[in-house]
Design a protein around this motif. Structure first.
Motif, PDB file in Angstrom:
ATOM      1  N   ILE A 144      27.265  42.093  41.671  1.00  0.00           N
ATOM      2  CA  ILE A 144      28.524  42.845  41.512  1.00  0.00           C
ATOM      3  C   ILE A 144      29.493  42.055  40.641  1.00  0.00           C
ATOM      4  N   LEU A 145      29.545  40.735  40.834  1.00  0.00           N
ATOM      5  CA  LEU A 145      30.452  39.881  40.058  1.00  0.00           C
ATOM      6  C   LEU A 145      30.160  39.986  38.564  1.00  0.00           C
ATOM      7  N   LYS A 146      28.898  40.026  38.211  1.00  0.00           N
ATOM      8  CA  LYS A 146      28.517  40.120  36.789  1.00  0.00           C
ATOM      9  C   LYS A 146      29.056  41.425  36.197  1.00  0.00           C
ATOM     10  N   SER A 154      38.864  42.778  39.102  1.00  0.00           N
ATOM     11  CA  SER A 154      39.114  41.657  40.026  1.00  0.00           C
ATOM     12  C   SER A 154      38.651  42.030  41.415  1.00  0.00           C
ATOM     13  N   GLY A 155      38.412  40.999  42.193  1.00  0.00           N
ATOM     14  CA  GLY A 155      37.989  41.216  43.576  1.00  0.00           C
ATOM     15  C   GLY A 155      38.353  40.008  44.420  1.00  0.00           C
ATOM     16  N   TYR A 156      38.030  40.109  45.724  1.00  0.00           N
ATOM     17  CA  TYR A 156      38.383  39.017  46.623  1.00  0.00           C
ATOM     18  C   TYR A 156      37.265  38.746  47.617  1.00  0.00           C
ATOM     19  N   LEU A 157      37.078  37.441  47.891  1.00  0.00           N
ATOM     20  CA  LEU A 157      36.119  37.041  48.927  1.00  0.00           C
ATOM     21  C   LEU A 157      36.925  36.472  50.090  1.00  0.00           C
ATOM     22  N   ILE A 158      36.772  37.078  51.260  1.00  0.00           N
ATOM     23  CA  ILE A 158      37.547  36.633  52.418  1.00  0.00           C
ATOM     24  C   ILE A 158      36.589  36.017  53.430  1.00  0.00           C
ATOM     25  N   GLN A 205      35.439  44.484  46.085  1.00  0.00           N
ATOM     26  CA  GLN A 205      35.303  44.538  44.629  1.00  0.00           C
ATOM     27  C   GLN A 205      36.325  45.527  44.039  1.00  0.00           C
ATOM     28  N   ASN A 206      36.644  45.284  42.810  1.00  0.00           N
ATOM     29  CA  ASN A 206      37.542  46.176  42.056  1.00  0.00           C
ATOM     30  C   ASN A 206      38.836  46.498  42.831  1.00  0.00           C
ATOM     31  N   LEU A 241      38.357  36.556  42.762  1.00  0.00           N
ATOM     32  CA  LEU A 241      37.190  36.489  41.867  1.00  0.00           C
ATOM     33  C   LEU A 241      37.343  37.469  40.709  1.00  0.00           C
ATOM     34  N   GLY A 242      36.500  37.369  39.752  1.00  0.00           N
ATOM     35  CA  GLY A 242      36.599  38.245  38.575  1.00  0.00           C
ATOM     36  C   GLY A 242      37.755  37.789  37.717  1.00  0.00           C
TER      37      GLY A 242
END
Lengths: 249, 404
Positions: A144-146, A154-158, A205-206, A241-242
């Motif tokens: 998904i990151l790619k 952009s996204g976030y990892l929690i 994501q997004n 992320l992103g």
């Protein structure tokens, strides 16, 4: 031939040997034979294969040398020596088959355990839930990151951690929180995965910072419906992320 | 006569017990976990490969040499002893391509043999350690590193020796028997004796030695046909240890026919007879740790062989009806226990090397009656030619092993 088949064959031969020993061996030797056989099986099942082999060789050699010593002491004639030789061959054959039987069985058990662990590791989901295993989570997140980088999203990892929760409730709380997470966050879009026994991860994501806070508040509300807990207190880390990478969430 | 035979039987029993103990200790040593011995700095090593008409095998050997993974400085010297086949061509092509590979033409000289060639190799090299590999050997990439780590980390170590595996084991029954023999030797004499007495034996290949040691003793004895056994005794006399490193492996070709085996083993046996002669000329060989090696030589080449010969003659005469008497010793049991001990060693070696197979098991059962008996003929033949050469004051020629 598969190990299970070898095990069956060796067990069959063992059974034949025991029947033979009862019929052929003299009455005075039989208790010694059966006793030592049981002791041998017991000891072999408790020690490693390498030590078991050393023990087998020791027993074969010591028995042979003992019979030789008896031969010297008692001045055995040729027919009597022949009887001792046959006894030794019988004991040796039995010892070897016992060794193989015990270690094939042990090997099957070890292989089973090893394969089970490997299957658990490779499985996408934890148990019967839809919670992703760590490996599956990482793989999907990387994919998904790619795509996100290409689309400049952009996204976030929690990372949530239950390290401050009393240990006797951790497992239960963990199940409840992860179930709530699966219900709250976007199904088949966002990811919820297991990190370890006391931590789990959510990947959004997004989404931007505003979207992140909305998602977290929704999650907190769902959890509050069943638990006296503010999920914000168990957030260990939020990583942007992103294109949002490096920004403060 | 009865008393003499009784004493012989008892001594035989002691020898059998000793080899049983060695078997068990060898299995125990081989099953241990390999300790990690990485060094901060690896010393320089020169690999010496004596070669005379090794065209059939030298290509593979040099190929294996290029794959050796050694963190320190490494130079490889192919010591070409007047080869008449394609050895020189092959060696030259490698030395032109690889910077650390050198094709050295050894000047013609006497006596012919590996010792003289190695001495020449030592004279043109200057590393801290030298390693020896026979021309038909393919060491594994980590073999050399493991040997150096052992000699650098064991206190008092002056050399170290690895294992030799048979690359053509499956060729025929003979090669299988030779392979099993090597496995047993390495299990008992190397691993078992190392664990019990801290004595190791150099095997002529897959071994490293500190250069200072060979310089101290003035080089190899050029008349020694078993230069490895000779060097082992010398190092042990100097108080040095030779750690055994089973994880360091090289693969070599063994004789595929009885004729070739006969020539090779005659040379080895004559080498050991030369060593025996040296031993009996000096009390130094019976002091300290050297005593273990000396006793080993005497046990095998004097006591055991003599007893074996007596037993065979006795058996034959008894069978033909020329000799009948009763002995207060269970001779049938003695024979059986000998067979059991010998066969246990073979199966133990197979278990340790994980080389069990139906064919190897079958070979293990019949080796006592076949291959093992060949040894007596070999010994008698070697002794005959050795004494003959001594009487004529001739130098025993180096009989090169034919390759396949």
């Amino acid at each position: 031939m598969k190990q299970a088949k070898w095990l069956m064959i060796s067990i069959l031969i063992q059974a034949i040997m025991i029947c033979l020993s009862v019929t052929i061996l003299e009455t005075k030797i039989l208790p010694f034979f059966l006793g030592s056989y049981l002791l041998f099986v017991f000891v072999l099942s408790r020690i490693t294969r390498r030590k078991g082999f050393v023990l087998l060789v020791c027993v074969v050699l010591i028995l042979a040398l003992s019979f030789l010593f008896i031969g010297f002491l008692n001045g055995l004639d040729t027919p009597q020596q022949l009887i001792y030789i046959l006894r030794h061959m019988f004991f040796t054959l039995n010892g070897v088959i016992t060794y193989f039987t015990v270690y094939i069985a042990k090997r099957l058990e070890e292989d089973n355990e090893r394969l089970k662990t490997k299957v658990d590791l490779l499985t996408s989901y934890v148990g019967d839930t839809k919670l992703l295993t760590e490996q599956e989570f990482q793989e999907r997140m990387n994919l998904i990151l790619k795509a996100m980088e290409r689309r400049e999203e952009s996204g976030y990892l929690i990372l949530f951690s239950l390290e401050n929760i009393p240990s006797h409730t951790t497992a239960t709380i963990y199940d409840t929180l992860t179930e709530k997470a699966l219900q709250t966050f976007r199904n088949d879009y966002d990811l919820v995965g297991r990190k370890d026994d006391i931590s789990f991860m959510v990947f959004l994501q997004n989404t931007n910072a505003v979207g992140l806070n909305i998602a977290l508040d929704r999650y907190a509300e769902n959890v509050k419906a069943d638990l006296e807990m503010d999920v914000h207190e168990i957030i260990h880390e939020i990583q942007a992320l992103g294109i949002a990478e490096g920004q403060v969430a | 006569m009865n008393n003499i035979l009784f004493i012989i039987s008892t001594l035989f029993l002691i020898i059998l017990t000793y080899y049983s103990v060695l078997t068990i200790w060898g299995i125990y040593y081989r099953g241990r976990e390999l300790p990690s011995r990485f060094l901060d700095k690896y010393p320089s090593v020169d690999i010496l490969i004596p070669a005379h008409n090794e065209g059939k095998v030298i290509g593979k050997t040099l190929d294996a040499m290029t794959k050796i993974k050694y963190p320190g400085e490494l130079q490889i010297y192919l010591l070409d002893d007047n080869s008449q086949d394609e050895t020189s061509t092959i060696a030259e092509s490698y030395s032109k391509l690889y910077k650390n590979m050198h094709h050295i033409r050894v000047p013609i000289g006497k006596p012919k043999g590996k010792s003289r060639v190695l001495n020449y190799g030592l004279s043109i090299s200057n590393s801290e350690y030298f390693a020896v590999y026979d021309a038909d050997n393919c060491p594994e990439p980590k073999a050399l590193r493991l040997l150096i780590e052992a000699v650098e980390t064991f206190p008092d170590a002056m050399a170290s020796v690895g294992y030799v595996k048979t690359i053509n084991e499956g060729k025929n029954w003979l090669t299988r028997m030779i392979s099993l023999e090597f496995q047993v030797f390495q299990l008992l004499m190397q691993s078992g004796r190392w664990l019990l007495f801290k004595t190791g034996s150099l095997t002529g290949t897959n071994m490293v030695v500190r250069r200072t040691v060979i310089e101290k003793i003035g080089g190899y004895d050029v008349y020694a046909l078993a230069e490895d056994a000779e060097l082992t005794m010398t190092i042990t006399r100097l108080g040095g240890l030779i750690p055994v490193v089973p994880e360091s492996r090289t693969w070599e070709q063994e004789p595929e026919s009885l004729r070739v085996l006969l020539k090779q083993r005659t040379r080895w046996l004559q080498g050991n007879l030369y060593l025996l002669e040296k031993m009996f000329s000096s009390i130094q060989f019976f002091k300290g740790r050297v005593l273990v090696h000396s006793l080993q030589q005497i046990l095998i080449y004097v006591v055991f062989l003599v007893f074996l010969l007596i037993s065979h003659v006795w058996f034959a005469l008894g069978l033909l009806g020329y000799w009948k008497f009763s002995l207060a010793a269970p001779t049938l049991l003695i024979w059986y226990v000998s067979y059991i001990i010998y066969t246990s060693q073979l199966f133990s070696a197979q278990a340790v090397e994980k080389s069990f197979s139906p064919m190897n098991i079958f070979i293990g059962f019949i080796m006592y009656f076949t291959y093992a008996q060949f040894f007596i003929y070999l010994f008698v033949r070697s002794l005959f030619y050795y004494i003959k050469a001594k009487r004529r004051k001739e130098i025993i020629p180096w009989d090169k092993t034919i390759r396949f």
